[in-house]
Design a protein around this motif. Structure first.
Motif, PDB file in Angstrom:
ATOM      1  N   ASP A 150      -3.830  -6.566   8.118  1.00 21.32           N
ATOM      2  CA  ASP A 150      -4.583  -4.790   8.024  1.00 21.32           C
ATOM      3  C   ASP A 150      -3.087  -4.990   9.523  1.00 21.32           C
ATOM      4  OD1 ASP A 150      -6.368  -3.003   6.965  1.00 21.32           O
ATOM      5  OD2 ASP A 150      -6.637  -3.912   9.542  1.00 21.32           O
TER       6      ASP A 150
ATOM      7  N   ARG B 106      -6.238  -9.245   4.741  1.00 18.80           N
ATOM      8  CA  ARG B 106      -6.315 -10.603   6.791  1.00 18.80           C
ATOM      9  C   ARG B 106      -5.638 -11.577   6.840  1.00 18.80           C
ATOM     10  NH1 ARG B 106     -11.905 -12.256   3.677  1.00 18.80           N
ATOM     11  NH2 ARG B 106     -10.467 -13.173   2.032  1.00 18.80           N
TER      12      ARG B 106
ATOM     13  N   ARG C 150       0.459  -1.294   0.109  1.00 20.66           N
ATOM     14  CA  ARG C 150      -0.055   0.035   0.113  1.00 20.66           C
ATOM     15  C   ARG C 150       0.840   1.121  -0.174  1.00 20.66           C
ATOM     16  NH1 ARG C 150      -0.375  -4.168   3.623  1.00 20.66           N
ATOM     17  NH2 ARG C 150      -1.220  -2.973   5.780  1.00 20.66           N
TER      18      ARG C 150
ATOM     19  N   PRO D 166      -2.869   0.890   6.918  1.00 20.12           N
ATOM     20  CA  PRO D 166      -4.621   0.526   6.473  1.00 20.12           C
ATOM     21  C   PRO D 166      -4.218  -0.302   5.235  1.00 20.12           C
ATOM     22  CG  PRO D 166      -4.479   2.821   7.714  1.00 20.12           C
ATOM     23  CD  PRO D 166      -3.220   2.833   7.118  1.00 20.12           C
ATOM     24  N   PHE D 167      -5.529  -0.660   4.864  1.00 18.47           N
ATOM     25  CA  PHE D 167      -6.156  -1.172   3.862  1.00 18.47           C
ATOM     26  C   PHE D 167      -5.528  -3.105   3.726  1.00 18.47           C
ATOM     27  CE2 PHE D 167      -6.735   3.425   3.445  1.00 18.47           C
ATOM     28  CZ  PHE D 167      -8.506   2.890   3.563  1.00 18.47           C
ATOM     29  N   GLY D 168      -5.325  -3.228   4.507  1.00 19.41           N
ATOM     30  CA  GLY D 168      -3.969  -4.499   4.144  1.00 19.41           C
ATOM     31  C   GLY D 168      -4.803  -5.713   4.060  1.00 19.41           C
TER      32      GLY D 168
ATOM     33  N   SER E 154      -2.703  -4.405  -2.446  1.00 10.37           N
ATOM     34  CA  SER E 154      -3.601  -4.508  -1.767  1.00 10.37           C
ATOM     35  C   SER E 154      -5.130  -4.387  -1.949  1.00 10.37           C
ATOM     36  CB  SER E 154      -3.152  -3.902  -0.321  1.00 10.37           C
ATOM     37  OG  SER E 154      -4.299  -4.436   0.515  1.00 10.37           O
TER      38      SER E 154
END
Ligand code: MN
Ligand code: MN
Length: 268
Positions: free
Chosen positions: A195, A211, A145, A207-209, A161
């Motif tokens: 994330d 799972r 990201r 952020p926005f990672g 991502s």
């Protein structure tokens, strides 16, 4: 063979990953050795934990050399290296111990600077040093990201991502598959690829990672071709506990999945 590399001195933002190996080991004590999904008891598998290499106070280049010397002996003995960092600068020492592998980085960052703070062994250069050995077409990244423009222009194969969330993990696996083929795979897991909601205990959360289940799917899928693995950037001083627990569980997943695939192959 599990071994730790408690090294964090090139860390730019928040230190603490030198406590990663011990934090991950402690967290692993929470889990049953019986792996329900696989109906496999880890106590029945030949696993050795060597402990930590004494690298904390070495210079970055000495540290890489120390890890590389140790990893080369493991590879020569046909052992599976499982390296616990430490910051990401520890990974090249292990990955380049192999003659010929494809390397998959799971990371929020590309770590593809040629040098950083006048140091070619900085954690921000880890994947670049790996690409120096295997070539740019043998390294790829997922979960990115954050990337500098210079990295973006130099790095050939990045699945960010956002693309993974758009196209799904099966698509992602098929993209990785194209590069790995029937070859062998080394995975370098920077815990910040996952994330921060699941893995907050790390120096540079983004952020926005991914799972955790996405990472597990990849491990399961490639287990028969996996020859080495590292987990880096876990920082217990910044953790509420869950990051080390996640890293410990991923470590167990790797051991179980690789063991099962290897015994399936023996049976034919
Ligand atoms: Mn990294
Ligand atoms: Mn990272």
């Amino acid at each position: 063979m599990i071994f730790g590399a408690p090294f964090d001195s090139t860390c730019t933002f928040r230190k603490g990953t030198r406590y990663g190996p011990s934090g991950i080991r402690e967290a692993s004590h929470n889990f049953e050795s019986f792996m329900l999904e696989y109906e496999l008891d880890l106590l029945d598998i030949d696993i050795c934990d060597y402990g930590d290499l004494d690298v904390t106070h070495l210079s970055p280049s000495e540290m890489v050399e120390r890890i590389n010397g140790f990893s080369k002996r493991l590879v020569a003995d046909g052992k599976f290296p499982l390296l616990l960092g430490g910051e990401h600068s520890v990974s090249p020492g292990c990955a380049v111990a192999f003659d010929d592998v494809t390397v998959l980085g799971i990371d929020a960052h590309a770590d593809f600077y040629d040098d950083f703070d006048d140091d070619r062994n900085n954690h921000a250069c880890a994947m670049r040093r790996i690409a120096d050995k295997f070539g740019k077409d043998r390294v790829m990244w997922i979960g990115i990201r954050q990337m500098g423009r210079a990295e973006y222009e130099a790095a050939p194969k990045v699945i960010n991502s956002f693309k993974i969330f758009e196209n799904g993990i099966d698509w992602t696996i098929s993209e990785i598959e194209k590069m790995v083929g029937n070859g062998r795979l080394y995975i370098s897991l920077d815990i910040d690829g996952i994330d921060p909601a699941y893995a907050p205990g790390t120096g540079t959360p983004v952020p926005f990672g991914l799972r955790p289940i996405d990472v597990k799917r990849i491990i399961d899928h490639f287990a028969s071709r996996l020859v080495g693995f590292d987990i880096v950037e876990v920082s217990p001083p910044l953790d509420n506990g869950v990051t080390a627990v996640l890293a410990a569980n991923i470590l167990m997943e790797v051991i179980a999945a690789v063991h099962l695939r290897a015994s399936e192959e023996k049976k034919g």
